[in-house]
Every structure is written in C-alpha cells, then in structure tokens.
Design an enzyme around this catalytic site. Structure first.
Site, short mmCIF file in Angstrom:
data_model
loop_
_atom_site.label_atom_id
_atom_site.label_comp_id
_atom_site.label_asym_id
_atom_site.label_seq_id
_atom_site.Cartn_x
_atom_site.Cartn_y
_atom_site.Cartn_z
CG ASP A 270 -2.08 1.19 1.35
OD1 ASP A 270 -2.63 1.04 0.32
OD2 ASP A 270 -1.86 1.90 2.18
CD GLU B 178 9.81 -17.17 -8.88
OE1 GLU B 178 9.79 -16.18 -9.28
OE2 GLU B 178 11.15 -17.83 -8.69
C1 GLC Z 1 -4.03 3.21 -0.79
C2 GLC Z 1 -5.48 2.28 -0.67
C3 GLC Z 1 -6.39 3.27 -0.32
C4 GLC Z 1 -6.14 3.63 0.89
C5 GLC Z 1 -4.83 4.53 0.98
C6 GLC Z 1 -4.21 4.79 2.47
O1 GLC Z 1 -4.09 4.06 -1.57
O2 GLC Z 1 -5.55 1.53 -1.89
O3 GLC Z 1 -7.70 2.24 0.01
O4 GLC Z 1 -7.19 4.76 1.43
O5 GLC Z 1 -3.88 3.57 0.58
O6 GLC Z 1 -3.89 3.59 3.01
#
Ligand code: GLC
Length: 521
Positions: free
Chosen positions: A199, A252
């Site tokens: 993320d 992997e």
């Molecule tokens: C990313 C996620 C999103 C979230 C953000 C903060 O962009 O996909 O849903 O709000 O990160 O964690």
C-alpha cells in the site's frame, strides 16, 4: 504456467468487507471469501489479493492497521486466515495479502506510546512529529483525503498523516520501523502467503527536511506531479531489502507496488531485478476511451518494463477508483465498452487484475444515501467529495432481492436492478459478462507469455497479434470494415452482429474480437 507464475497471472482483487458475509453481520469476512473459492477457481484466476483484514478501528476501511499480525474480529480470526490460505492453495490459487507500511492506525500501540511520550523521545521518532511553523502546521502538505496533512497534539507538536488523522505516517529513517516490517513480512510468509500488495509503496520516504510542496491541488492519489512525499529515490532501498526476504522463501513470493507515479519510467524503477515483481498500471486505468490513448499507454507500459525485465500489469478498476462501466460512460455504452476493454486487456502480455464485481459488469453506485457513506474522504472534504464507497457496494451473488446472497444484510445498500447481474443469474448465460470473463481468462492461458505485434488498422481501431490470436478493437461509435483477420474465437458483441464476409468484417461500434488462425483458418 512457468515457475514465474506472476509474469502472466490473472489476479482477482477481493475487497473483503464487500465480498461475502459468512456470519450475517452485513460485513464481508474471511470465511465468506473461503466459501467462494470455488467461484474464483471456476472463473479461472490464478491468484487472489485480499485487502487488509487486520485488527483495525476502520478509519479507512482497514487501511489503518492496529495489529499487523492478527485479524479484526469483524473479518474473522487468525485461524480463519490460515484456513483460507490452505484451502486456496488446495484449489491452486495463490494468495496475496495487503501490507500497509506507510502508516499505522492511531490506535497502534506504537502511536499510543508516542502520544504519551515527550517530544524528541524514541517513541515519537517512529512517526513524523514536528514543531509547528508560525502557529500553524510544519509545512504546506495536504492530506490525500482533504485538509492539512498535519494534526496537532496536546503538547503543541504536530504529526504527519498523508491520509486520515487516524493513519499517522511512520518514520522510515528509523531502523526499528524497518525491522518491524521485515518481521511482519516473515510472519505472513511463514503462514504461506504468496506475496504482498504494498500500500502506498511510493510514500514511505519523504524528502529531507520535509520541504513545502508549494503547489495547490496536491490532494489526489492520481497525481502526476513530483511531490516531496511521493516517489523519493530512498524508497527503493526498502524494496531491495524486502526482495531478499521474499527470495529467501521457497516458491516465487512476490511484491506488488501500489505506486502512483508520474510516468511508466518512474514506475519501472520499482521493478528493477532486485526490487519488486509487479506494479499496478494506473496509467492504464486513466486512459481515455480511444484507440490513440490505449495504443499510447500500452506502448509506454511495455517499453518501460522491457528495460527491467518485468511484466506489465493491466488494471481497469480497483477499490479506489470509479468502476470502469461508469467511467466509460455508464448504461449500455459503458457496458459495451467494458466488454471490449476486458477482451483487449486479457489479450495483452503480462499480468491482469480483476476487481471483484467487474466480471459481473457492476457499475459505480453514485447515489448512495449520504448517511451511509463511510469513506473518510466524505468527512475530510467537508462533504464535497463523496469518496470511494460507490465501487465498494457488496457483491450480488444470488436471488432477486437485496442483499442478493451477500449475507443476511449488506453494509452498503445494493440497487434492485442488480437482480439481473448476480453471479447466479449470469452463470449459465453465454452472453453474460461473467461468461465473457471466464472464456477470456481460459483462452488467455494459451497466449504466449510475451510479445505483441501491432497490425495496421484504421484510425479508431487497434489490431494486435499475440501468437496465433489477433485481437481487434473498434473504439469508435460507428461500424468499421476491415480485412477479416481469421475466424472468430471470442467477441464482446453478439457474433451475429459481426458483418463477417469472405474477405472483410464489419466491426460493430465499441466492440472487440479475438480471431484465430489466418483468414481461412
Ligand atoms: C491506498 C489504498 C486506499 C487507502 C490508502 C491509504 O491507496 O488503496 O484504499 O485509502 O492507500 O492507506
């Protein structure tokens, strides 16, 4: 599939909260996902990516993690996660989990400790606490969700949160932070996960001294401008360390970057051979509906990854963007274009992502009642941005009334007309979106792993060849006649609507076709 399964994998994104609810509380959960693994195997995907299911106060749908090594009770238990991984593997499905390293929840024990500690203490150093400037925040950074990216605490200091105040940014210069995330990776790798979706992978390292961004209009994920808190060179060192960990496990195991960066070249830097395996191709999401725009983004994407020997990915929708049926105009036109886009996408070399519900042709729900909106963007924008709930409405599985087999109820209301779009309603209908996805995913496996040859085509048409298959897409709103490329394998429109002649074919508006062999084939 070669050993490097991820080079061509079709990866299905499960937004856990909205996928399937097993315990009847109206919120999707891990046992719900487990109950639908048969559906996913039948659909023909290779892997499942699960959005965060960790302990969380849910300030941002679980992207605010309070305990990275446990499951939130709303989603189940740690043993539910383990059972899900095992059963997915039994069904030959890989499992990718989300890791959220840019920020924790404000309820994470580290942040609770930081708030109780003194300015300048080691506990505060795990986050980005600073003194203010002229009575205001330390710099001009804005939260992606709206408003300043800083919140002041009792003793006068401010902490950085690029997202919600409930998501304080970690300080990745702190070795304890690095060590903790390496340990979290191992925790899940030890439980058998096949990879991580990272993320905000472009956000962890901030420019030295946290300089002003000095521009308005920062507050967007879909940004193409250079910003002092995104895509800093220092972030790559983290991925080099993570790659060593991934490679130390059998099989992997992969890392996938969620990185919103200015262009395909910047994205390819995350995919150098000692870094991550894949990155989401958001430039593909952003492409306008035209042959020129798609040709350009496909060429740019392939050229950029060729230099680092990584596969490109192709993404039409996810839990952060408007569903593509709606983005492409909605209604019948949106559906027609979405069907054509699916066939084009599945014809491209690399890895494809399918966001839950796109295989059912679901559209964005744009008229959710204000009182049900849960995306922090709604509050943070002062009720000017409705946020991302419209693409997160629980899936319709069966039956003729909401909640359509999702559970006993659904945390966001589904529209009545989804009765026609349930998985059950589409399963045996050969003309359905679900049937198109199933067929395209199946035939896609026969395409060569790499290589794409563009064929000459009229202005609004793309024609590309992959091994024995030619894919044509007519982007225009008018029929276009071309030389017949072969025999019809798969079409986004009714086959009867294709004006097939001995030598020519008339492609209906906004349609895609897969052709096999040569003209006589
Ligand atoms: C990313 C996620 C999103 C979230 C953000 C903060 O962009 O996909 O849903 O709000 O990160 O964690």
């Amino acid at each position: 599939m070669s050993n490097e399964w991820w080079r061509t994998a079709a990866i299905y994104q499960v937004y856990v909260r909205s996928f399937a609810d097993a315990n009847g509380d109206g919120i999707g959960d891990l046992p719900g996902v487990r109950s639908k693994l048969g559906y996913l195997a039948e659909l023909g995907v290779d892997a499942v990516w699960l959005t965060p299911f960790y302990t969380s106060p849910m300030a941002d749908g679980g992207y605010d993690v309070a305990d990275y090594r446990d499951v939130d009770p709303v989603f189940g238990t740690l043993s539910d996660a383990e059972a899900l991984i095992t059963e997915a593997h039994d069904r030959k499905l890989k499992v990718i989990v989300d890791i959220v390293p840019n920020h924790t929840s404000s309820q994470h024990p580290w942040f609770v400790e930081a708030l109780a500690a003194e300015p300048g203490s080691p506990a505060r150093d795990r986050y980005l606490f600073r003194d203010g400037r002229d009575g205001g925040p330390p710099n001009d950074w804005e939260s992606i969700f709206g408003g300043p990216a800083w919140t002041q605490v009792g003793d006068g200091q401010w902490y950085l949160h690029l997202f919600d105040p409930g998501q304080p940014d970690l300080n990745w210069e702190n070795p304890e932070v690095r060590a903790e995330f390496e340990s979290i990776l191992r925790f899940w790798l030890d439980r058998g996960v096949d990879g991580f979706r990272i993320d905000v992978a472009h956000g962890m390292v901030k420019a030295d001294g946290l300089p002003d961004a000095a521009c308005s209009d920062q507050a967007s994920l879909l940004t193409s401008r250079a910003l002092p808190y995104f895509d800093q060179d220092g972030v790559h060192e983290i991925y080099r360390a993570w790659r060593k960990i991934l490679d130390s496990y059998p099989g992997e195991r992969i890392g996938v970057a969620e990185a919103w960066v200015p262009n395909a070249e910047r994205l390819a830097r995350y995919l150098r051979p000692d870094e991550l395996h894949q990155a989401f191709n958001f430039h593909y999401v952003e492409a306008d509906w035209s042959a020129t725009a798609f040709r350009q983004v496909i060429d740019d994407s392939l050229a950029a990854v060729a230099g680092v020997n990584a596969p490109s990915t192709w993404v039409l929708s996810n839990h952060d963007v408007q569903r593509h049926v709606t983005r492409y105009g909605g209604g019948e036109q949106g559906m027609r274009r979405a069907r054509a886009a699916a066939l084009l996408t599945m014809a491209l070399p690399g890895s494809v992502y399918v966001y839950q519900g796109e295989e059912l042709g679901l559209e964005e729900i744009t008229d959710l009642p204000e009182e049900v909106l849960a995306d922090p963007m709604w509050e943070r924008s002062g009720h000017t941005e409705r946020g991302r709930d419209g693409c997160r409405v629980p899936l319709p599985w069966s039956g003729s009334e909401p909640p359509f087999g999702f559970g006993a109820s659904s945390w966001l209301p589904q529209p009545q007309h989804w009765a026609n779009l349930t998985a059950e309603a589409q399963r045996d209908d050969p003309d359905s979106m679900l049937a198109l996805y199933r067929e395209a995913l199946r035939r896609r496996r026969e395409l060569p792993a790499e290589g794409l040859e563009w064929l000459a085509a009229p202005e609004d048409v793309l024609a590309l060849r992959r091994g024995a298959v030619t894919c044509t897409v007519n982007f225009s709103a008018a029929p276009v006649t071309i030389a017949r490329p072969g025999s019809v394998e798969l079409a986004s429109c009714p086959v009867a609507d294709l004006g097939v002649d001995e030598d020519t074919v008339t492609l209906p508006p906004e349609s895609a076709v897969w052709w096999s062999g040569d003209r006589d084939g």
